[in-house]
Write an enzyme that holds these catalytic residues in place. Structure first.
Site, PDB file in Angstrom:
ATOM      1  CG  ASP A   1      -1.752   9.613   9.870  1.00  0.00           C
ATOM      2  OD1 ASP A   1      -3.305  10.305  10.198  1.00  0.00           O
ATOM      3  OD2 ASP A   1      -1.369   9.537   9.720  1.00  0.00           O
TER       4      ASP A   1
ATOM      5  CE  LYS B   1       5.355   4.634   6.298  1.00  0.00           C
ATOM      6  NZ  LYS B   1       3.977   4.834   7.602  1.00  0.00           N
TER       7      LYS B   1
ATOM      8  N   GLY C   1       0.480  -1.113  -0.133  1.00  0.00           N
ATOM      9  CA  GLY C   1      -0.128   0.003   0.218  1.00  0.00           C
ATOM     10  C   GLY C   1       0.743   1.532   0.704  1.00  0.00           C
TER      11      GLY C   1
HETATM   12  N1  LIG Z   1       2.843  -4.076   9.308  1.00  0.00           N
HETATM   13  C1  LIG Z   1       2.090  -4.085   8.029  1.00  0.00           C
HETATM   14  N2  LIG Z   1       1.554  -5.371   8.014  1.00  0.00           N
HETATM   15  C2  LIG Z   1       1.221  -5.419   6.380  1.00  0.00           C
HETATM   16  N3  LIG Z   1       0.450  -3.956   5.746  1.00  0.00           N
HETATM   17  C3  LIG Z   1       0.524  -3.018   6.395  1.00  0.00           C
HETATM   18  C4  LIG Z   1       1.516  -2.275   7.146  1.00  0.00           C
HETATM   19  N4  LIG Z   1       1.847  -1.612   7.281  1.00  0.00           N
HETATM   20  C5  LIG Z   1       1.365  -1.284   6.288  1.00  0.00           C
HETATM   21  N5  LIG Z   1       0.666  -2.094   5.940  1.00  0.00           N
HETATM   22  C6  LIG Z   1       0.125  -1.746   4.491  1.00  0.00           C
HETATM   23  O1  LIG Z   1       0.571  -0.166   3.846  1.00  0.00           O
HETATM   24  C7  LIG Z   1      -1.048   0.971   3.271  1.00  0.00           C
HETATM   25  C8  LIG Z   1      -0.200   2.090   3.820  1.00  0.00           C
HETATM   26  O2  LIG Z   1       0.928   1.663   5.324  1.00  0.00           O
HETATM   27  P1  LIG Z   1       1.644   3.501   5.549  1.00  0.00           P
HETATM   28  O3  LIG Z   1       1.536   3.068   7.554  1.00  0.00           O
HETATM   29  O4  LIG Z   1       2.304   3.708   4.745  1.00  0.00           O
HETATM   30  O5  LIG Z   1      -0.456   4.412   5.526  1.00  0.00           O
HETATM   31  P2  LIG Z   1      -1.414   5.778   5.583  1.00  0.00           P
HETATM   32  O6  LIG Z   1      -1.303   4.706   6.940  1.00  0.00           O
HETATM   33  O7  LIG Z   1      -2.484   4.981   5.119  1.00  0.00           O
HETATM   34  O8  LIG Z   1      -1.329   6.832   5.428  1.00  0.00           O
HETATM   35  P3  LIG Z   1       0.291   8.043   6.347  1.00  0.00           P
HETATM   36  O9  LIG Z   1       1.673   7.271   6.336  1.00  0.00           O
HETATM   37  O10 LIG Z   1      -0.100   9.199   5.101  1.00  0.00           O
HETATM   38  O11 LIG Z   1      -0.556   7.863   7.599  1.00  0.00           O
HETATM   39  C9  LIG Z   1      -1.679   0.129   4.743  1.00  0.00           C
HETATM   40  O12 LIG Z   1      -2.540   0.887   4.209  1.00  0.00           O
HETATM   41  C10 LIG Z   1      -1.997  -0.826   4.563  1.00  0.00           C
HETATM   42  O13 LIG Z   1      -2.857  -1.516   4.013  1.00  0.00           O
END
Ligand SMILES: Nc1ncnc2c1ncn2[C@@H]1O[C@H](COP(=O)(O)OP(=O)(O)OP(=O)(O)O)[C@@H](O)[C@H]1O
Length: 362
Positions: free
Chosen positions: A164, A67, A47
């Site tokens: 957040d 990430k 994502g």
């Molecule tokens: N630990 C994890 N395990 C599985 N999928 C994950 C994990 N962390 C993130 N993701 C996936 O990656 C996507 C993006 O995560 P991220 O935390 O970068 O974005 P966000 O929380 O949607 O946005 P922001 O970083 O702007 O708050 C998530 O929506 C999720 O689908």
């Protein structure tokens, strides 16, 4: 590569890991993360977030989420190792575990445990084709998430404010247990004025109005955002409706108006709207309203929110412990027969919460 490693405070981190066996945190090499993600192959993208892209990978036989952020705040570069030290010690069953990081790159990468069942947002919005989500499940997820935030606020040292909180940052594991994720926006609680945060982060629709004005993130900013998550859970509606008229765009203002006009019924998610559930939903709505108080100080703490959710869950399990009469709740939700006014006395922060229900014209 060594330049970046030093720049990000890799040495302090390495020393700490060496001196503390069983620390459970690893500094991965650039080569390891590249291998784990097949050179950041697009097929491994889980994502996208505001700060970067998350990839699925396998590191030391474990499935992980890596990430990769786009940019890093220059001022924070030196602090990175120190922040990692603090975040790596966070250990709670409802928080995504930070397993390690990679520092040999210009923008450090974070390695988290992989959480398999997507986000709460997708779950509520049925993106994963799951069938009906019961009120019981929603309440459990809400309480688990609240416990996680209460832990960050009160048990982590120093306290951590998430910054957040939103339904896309609550992940669900194979048993649909909540795992709060994404400390990207989290800021370690400032210990003095000089360290106060000046950059507003967070997500539209969830942002504490007080934080927007003061630019000072507090524990109560997370409480506000959590209030919005509670609304998502009971209404199943988007946090921002771009097609709606100006004053109805935000879910929180729609909700507060509906509460005032005793028309909450119209906002509730059809999936949970049954007579048996009304009393419990009303309790959640009252809690959400407390969280959405314009004044941070008057909002409950996350610990109080978690405790209240625990009490509400028990009420759901033992409905004979009813606080309201069903007809009164019906009226409050916009039912036709009675007129009820709720007078709300006191607040969580100062006195014990007291709700007084006055039935009029009965
Ligand atoms: N630990 C994890 N395990 C599985 N999928 C994950 C994990 N962390 C993130 N993701 C996936 O990656 C996507 C993006 O995560 P991220 O935390 O970068 O974005 P966000 O929380 O949607 O946005 P922001 O970083 O702007 O708050 C998530 O929506 C999720 O689908």
């Amino acid at each position: 590569m060594k330049k970046y490693f030093d720049q990000h405070g890799g040495l302090i981190l390495l020393e700490k890991i060496k001196s503390n066996q069983g620390f459970g945190f690893t500094i991965f090499t650039k080569q390891q993360v590249e291998q784990a993600t097949n050179n950041f192959d697009n097929v491994n993208i889980l994502g996208y977030g505001g700060q970067g892209t998350v990839y699925k990978g396998i590191l030391s036989d474990q499935i992980v989420a890596i990430k990769k952020c786009k940019i890093v705040d220059e001022n924070k570069k030196k602090e990175f190792g120190k922040e990692m030290l603090i975040l790596s010690q966070i250990n709670h069953k409802n928080i995504v575990k930070l397993l390690g990081c990679c520092l040999e790159v210009e923008v450090p990468m974070l390695v988290y445990e992989f959480i398999s069942n997507g986000t709460l947002f997708d779950y509520i919005n049925n993106k994963r084709q799951e069938s009906h989500i019961s009120l019981t499940t929603r309440l459990r997820i809400a309480q688990e998430s609240a416990e996680a935030l209460a832990y960050l606020h009160s048990s982590a040292s120093p306290p951590i404010f998430h910054g957040d909180v939103k339904s896309t940052n609550i992940l669900l594991d194979q048993n649909y247990m909540a795992k709060v994720s994404d400390f990207g926006a989290s800021i370690l609680a400032p210990t003095d004025e000089a360290q106060m945060v000046t950059l507003v982060q967070g997500t539209c629709g969830y942002l504490d109005p007080e934080y927007l004005q003061s630019c000072k993130l507090t524990d109560k900013s997370d409480v506000y955002s959590f209030g919005v998550v509670l609304l998502e859970l009971v209404t199943g509606k988007p946090v921002i409706d771009f097609n709606a008229p100006e004053e109805e765009k935000g879910l929180s203002s729609r909700f507060l108006t509906a509460m005032k006009e005793k028309k909450l019924n119209e906002l509730l998610d059809d999936e949970i709207k049954s007579e048996d559930n009304m009393e419990v939903i009303m309790e959640v709505a009252i809690l959400a309203k407390e969280c959405l108080n314009m004044t941070g100080e008057e909002r409950p703490t996350m610990k109080q929110v978690a405790d209240e959710l625990e009490r509400i869950r028990k009420l759901k399990q033992h409905p004979w412990e009813q606080a309201y009469h069903p007809e009164e709740i019906e009226s409050l939700l916009g039912g036709p027969s009675h007129h009820i006014e709720i007078e709300h006395i006191g607040s969580f922060g100062l006195e014990k919460k007291a709700e007084k229900v006055i039935a009029v014209g009965r």
